[in-house]
Design an enzyme around this catalytic site. Structure first.
Site, PDB file in Angstrom:
ATOM      1  N   HIS A 148     -12.640  -4.083  -3.637  1.00  0.00           N
ATOM      2  CA  HIS A 148     -12.272  -3.794  -2.263  1.00  0.00           C
ATOM      3  C   HIS A 148     -11.277  -2.641  -2.239  1.00  0.00           C
ATOM      4  CE1 HIS A 148      -8.870  -6.443  -3.481  1.00  0.00           C
ATOM      5  NE2 HIS A 148      -8.177  -5.622  -2.718  1.00  0.00           N
ATOM      6  N   HIS A 197     -12.480 -10.074   1.399  1.00  0.00           N
ATOM      7  CA  HIS A 197     -12.337  -8.805   2.128  1.00  0.00           C
ATOM      8  C   HIS A 197     -12.981  -7.688   1.327  1.00  0.00           C
ATOM      9  CE1 HIS A 197      -9.014  -8.587  -0.649  1.00  0.00           C
ATOM     10  NE2 HIS A 197      -8.474  -7.508  -0.148  1.00  0.00           N
ATOM     11  N   HIS A 211      -4.686   1.409  -1.958  1.00  0.00           N
ATOM     12  CA  HIS A 211      -5.202   1.082  -3.284  1.00  0.00           C
ATOM     13  C   HIS A 211      -6.695   0.804  -3.213  1.00  0.00           C
ATOM     14  CE1 HIS A 211      -4.696  -3.143  -1.846  1.00  0.00           C
ATOM     15  NE2 HIS A 211      -5.712  -3.400  -2.660  1.00  0.00           N
ATOM     16  N   HIS A 243      -1.109 -13.493  -3.770  1.00  0.00           N
ATOM     17  CA  HIS A 243      -1.009 -13.174  -2.349  1.00  0.00           C
ATOM     18  C   HIS A 243      -1.025 -14.462  -1.528  1.00  0.00           C
ATOM     19  CE1 HIS A 243      -1.563  -8.927  -2.901  1.00  0.00           C
ATOM     20  NE2 HIS A 243      -2.796  -9.036  -3.363  1.00  0.00           N
ATOM     21  N   TYR A 252      -0.746  -4.984  -9.196  1.00  0.00           N
ATOM     22  CA  TYR A 252      -0.867  -3.622  -8.676  1.00  0.00           C
ATOM     23  C   TYR A 252      -0.273  -2.655  -9.696  1.00  0.00           C
ATOM     24  CZ  TYR A 252      -1.945  -5.362  -3.985  1.00  0.00           C
ATOM     25  OH  TYR A 252      -2.535  -5.964  -2.904  1.00  0.00           O
ATOM     26  N   GLU A 262      -5.638  -1.978  -8.325  1.00  0.00           N
ATOM     27  CA  GLU A 262      -5.324  -3.406  -8.353  1.00  0.00           C
ATOM     28  C   GLU A 262      -6.391  -4.118  -9.174  1.00  0.00           C
ATOM     29  OE1 GLU A 262      -4.617  -7.194  -5.272  1.00  0.00           O
ATOM     30  OE2 GLU A 262      -5.933  -5.545  -4.694  1.00  0.00           O
TER      31      GLU A 262
END
Length: 304
Positions: A148, A197, A211, A243, A252, A262
């Site tokens: 993503h 996502h 990112h 997260h 990251y 990431e």
């Protein structure tokens, strides 16, 4: 169906030799082509020709490619993007090596999104006939695939409307100024599939990249990646951590040019009828970094 997934990220790098060391030897991507000042890579579990393009000369995002299921989906997305007020241009087969014809959308956030229906199929590193679980001789982290990206935009709510209208995306998580329906949006995490996502948008300057991420299997692989980043003296921004938003596990880090990468594992299955998870600014640090509950300066200020 429309958009299947993010097919490729095309970024600029300042030094190609350093970039190749990072993406090939630390992350373990496979180089599939080098021509015209660009290098093309794929992960071991990706079957299309490439998912990452590096272009020498500068830093930051050139464009993203999104793959659709059917050729007719391109015409549908073109009409929807134009009706939203976007400039759309046709691209010919071969403009991007091994990529079909399609369209190029200049988005309200001033990013470039390309939409295409096919890439040359070259297969995964384990094949499809009685395949092994992973290749025996992985290099570095051995990332299997791109996952993503996160971009910035001046109008997050407008970009959410654009992605919903044009790509058929739906929001899974959102940062809002309050829980009210008409609250201002600070960030949105969006997808068109069960993937938690495919693209996230946070408030910030137009046309910038925060990112792009590579998928890993679990916490163990995320921790192993962090160890390898330390061995290779990769600049780590934050992690390993979790997260709150998406529930993913993460590290990251920066490529040698300063583009943020990431590695991401976990998350949950997304469905269009699942209520959107809402976060408010007072809990944003917990949403981003669930354990430390504190944002570092570079995470919010460093963009390319």
């Amino acid at each position: 169906m429309g958009v299947l997934r993010m097919g490729y990220a095309h970024v600029r790098v300042t030094d190609m030799a350093e970039a190749k060391e990072h993406y090939a030897n630390t992350l373990g991507l496979y180089e599939v082509l080098e021509e015209d000042g660009r290098v093309y890579y794929k992960g071991w579990d990706e079957w299309d020709h490439h998912s990452v393009v590096l272009e020498e000369g500068g830093v930051g995002l050139v464009k993203f490619g999104f793959k659709v299921q059917y050729e007719d989906d391109i015409d549908d997305i073109e009409k929807k993007a134009q009706s939203f007020g976007c400039t759309v241009a046709r691209m010919s087969e071969g403009e991007n090596p091994e990529v079909s014809d399609g369209i190029r959308i200049f988005t309200p956030s001033e990013h470039v999104f390309e939409v295409y229906h096919s890439q040359t199929l070259i297969g995964t590193e384990v094949g499809t006939h009685n395949p092994e679980s992973f290749p025996r001789h992985l290099v570095g982290v051995g990332v299997p695939a791109i996952d993503h990206a996160l971009i910035t935009a001046a109008d997050v709510k407008g970009m959410e409307r654009f992605l919903t209208h044009t790509f058929g995306f739906f929001a899974t998580e959102r940062v809002q100024t309050s829980f009210d329906v008409d609250a201002d949006h600070i960030g949105t995490w969006m997808t068109s599939t069960n993937q938690i996502h495919q693209l996230a948008v946070i408030q910030g300057p137009q046309g910038k990249l925060h990112h792009f991420a590579f998928k890993l299997a679990d916490w163990t692989e995320v921790g192993h990646a962090a160890d390898l980043f330390s061995m290779d003296e990769v600049s780590i921004d934050i992690g390993p951590t979790r997260h709150g938003i998406t529930r993913g596990q993460t590290v990251y880090f920066f490529d040698p040019s300063g583009n943020r990468n990431e590695v991401f594992a976990g998350g949950y299955a997304a469905y269009p009828d699942r209520p959107v998870s809402i976060w408010t600014p007072d809990k944003l640090a917990k949403g981003i970094f669930y354990h430390a509950r504190e944002l570092n300066d570079s995470f919010t200020s460093v963009l390319t």
